[in-house]
Design an enzyme around this catalytic site. Structure first.
Site, PDB file in Angstrom:
ATOM      1  N   ARG A 105       0.814  -1.206   0.000  1.00 31.84           N
ATOM      2  CA  ARG A 105       0.000   0.000   0.000  1.00 31.84           C
ATOM      3  C   ARG A 105       0.853   1.265   0.000  1.00 31.84           C
ATOM      4  NH1 ARG A 105      -3.103   1.747  -2.715  1.00 31.84           N
ATOM      5  NH2 ARG A 105      -3.995  -0.345  -2.629  1.00 31.84           N
ATOM      6  N   LYS A 140       0.855  25.067  -3.902  1.00 32.61           N
ATOM      7  CA  LYS A 140      -0.376  24.410  -3.454  1.00 32.61           C
ATOM      8  C   LYS A 140      -0.199  22.894  -3.572  1.00 32.61           C
ATOM      9  CE  LYS A 140      -3.181  28.372  -4.838  1.00 32.61           C
ATOM     10  NZ  LYS A 140      -4.235  28.882  -5.746  1.00 32.61           N
ATOM     11  N   LYS A 172       3.259  39.544  -3.849  1.00 32.86           N
ATOM     12  CA  LYS A 172       1.849  39.409  -4.203  1.00 32.86           C
ATOM     13  C   LYS A 172       1.067  40.621  -3.709  1.00 32.86           C
ATOM     14  CE  LYS A 172       0.339  35.410  -4.998  1.00 32.86           C
ATOM     15  NZ  LYS A 172      -0.327  34.078  -4.920  1.00 32.86           N
ATOM     16  N   GLU A 202       3.409  40.317  -8.717  1.00 34.85           N
ATOM     17  CA  GLU A 202       2.067  40.082  -9.235  1.00 34.85           C
ATOM     18  C   GLU A 202       1.374  41.399  -9.558  1.00 34.85           C
ATOM     19  OE1 GLU A 202      -0.802  37.229  -7.230  1.00 34.85           O
ATOM     20  OE2 GLU A 202      -1.699  39.163  -6.700  1.00 34.85           O
ATOM     21  N   ASP A 224      -2.093  38.192 -13.134  1.00 37.47           N
ATOM     22  CA  ASP A 224      -3.084  37.410 -12.398  1.00 37.47           C
ATOM     23  C   ASP A 224      -4.502  37.658 -12.896  1.00 37.47           C
ATOM     24  OD1 ASP A 224      -3.703  35.569 -10.296  1.00 37.47           O
ATOM     25  OD2 ASP A 224      -4.465  37.236  -9.112  1.00 37.47           O
TER      26      ASP A 224
END
Length: 287
Positions: A105, A140, A172, A202, A224
């Protein structure tokens, strides 16, 4: 067996496999296998694909078997990055049955997860193959699996964005808001870093882009949530002075049009955070 860039760091592989096996074996070990399989039994097993996709994670699978018994023979039939058809034999496993079954597994979890990421990446990369744009991952990722999932992105024909907060500056919208302005954020970044660290910033609008350009720019500009028309205009305004990266709600249906605007990079979080696990199986070899 090694895939893109020669494979994975063996220390990282060993640590991840040992932690996962410890989680699975718990306090008493594999009591099902111990109760039903004689200690002297051997097994010949085959890992095969049950659906089409792209392969990634062979080192982790091999390490799972080796961690429980180094005498188990893991013979890979393919390499990471290989295209998989249903029924394709990925590897053959032979040796003491108890440890082989106990490692099953963990081996399949790593293989299935990473092959799923590679498969999702390949789907996007195929859609933009007629352009110069590269498909990139983001941060992410699954906690604890980032280095492996980013490797899987490369297996699928994608490229890696930064690995963490420490290897590049990405300014950002929240950084700009707290710093006070685009100009203040860029000045702070350029004063802080060494000559080998790149800066990306950004922007959400063409007006913001113009301010970045007027203030000396950065290494990369992240465009963006812009549609194709805005992206095309942004690429024209940049004029090759910075690399251009498109991001935000990119889908298989929209990625080709985004790539055709001339952007250099397209970053997509869903190739890691939403990639379905590829269905693989381990069965007793017949014959």
């Amino acid at each position: 067996m090694s895939g893109p860039l020669g494979g994975l760091d063996p220390i990282a592989v060993r640590r991840a496999v040992e932690a996962t096996l410890t989680e699975d074996l718990g306090r008493a070990g594999d009591i099902t296998t111990a109760a039903t399989i004689p200690a002297s039994a051997t097994a010949r097993l085959v890992i095969a694909a049950r659906q089409p996709g792209r392969l990634a994670g062979l080192q982790l699978a091999q390490a799972a078997f080796a961690a429980l018994d180094p005498s188990i023979v893991f013979a890979a039939e393919l390499v990471d990055g290989a295209k998989l058809a249903p029924g394709a034999v990925i590897a053959r496993v032979e040796g003491p049955a108890r440890p082989a079954l106990s490692a099953e597994r963990t081996a399949l979890n790593f293989l299935g997860r990473l092959s799923g990421v590679a498969t999702a990446t390949a789907a996007y990369a195929d859609r933009v193959a007629h352009t110069a744009a590269k498909i990139c991952c983001t941060r992410k990722t699954t906690p604890g699996l980032r280095v492996f999932e980013k490797y899987a992105v490369r297996c699928g024909g994608g490229a890696n964005h930064r690995f963490g907060l420490d290897d590049a500056i990405l300014i950002k919208d929240n950084h700009i808001a707290v710093a006070g302005s685009i100009e203040a954020a860029l000045d702070g970044a350029k004063a802080y870093i060494g000559h080998l660290v790149k800066i990306e910033i950004e922007v959400d609008t063409l007006e913001q882009l113009d301010r970045v350009i007027a203030h000396g720019g950065a290494d990369v500009v992240l465009l963006d949530n812009m549609g194709p028309d805005l992206l095309r205009e942004a690429v024209a305004r940049v004029g090759g002075r910075m690399a251009t990266e498109a991001s935000g709600n990119v889908s298989l249906e929209t990625v080709a049009a985004i790539a055709e605007t001339g952007v250099d990079l397209i970053s997509i979080g869903r190739i890691t955070h939403s990639a379905p696990t590829l269905d693989l199986g381990l069965d007793v070899a017949v014959g």
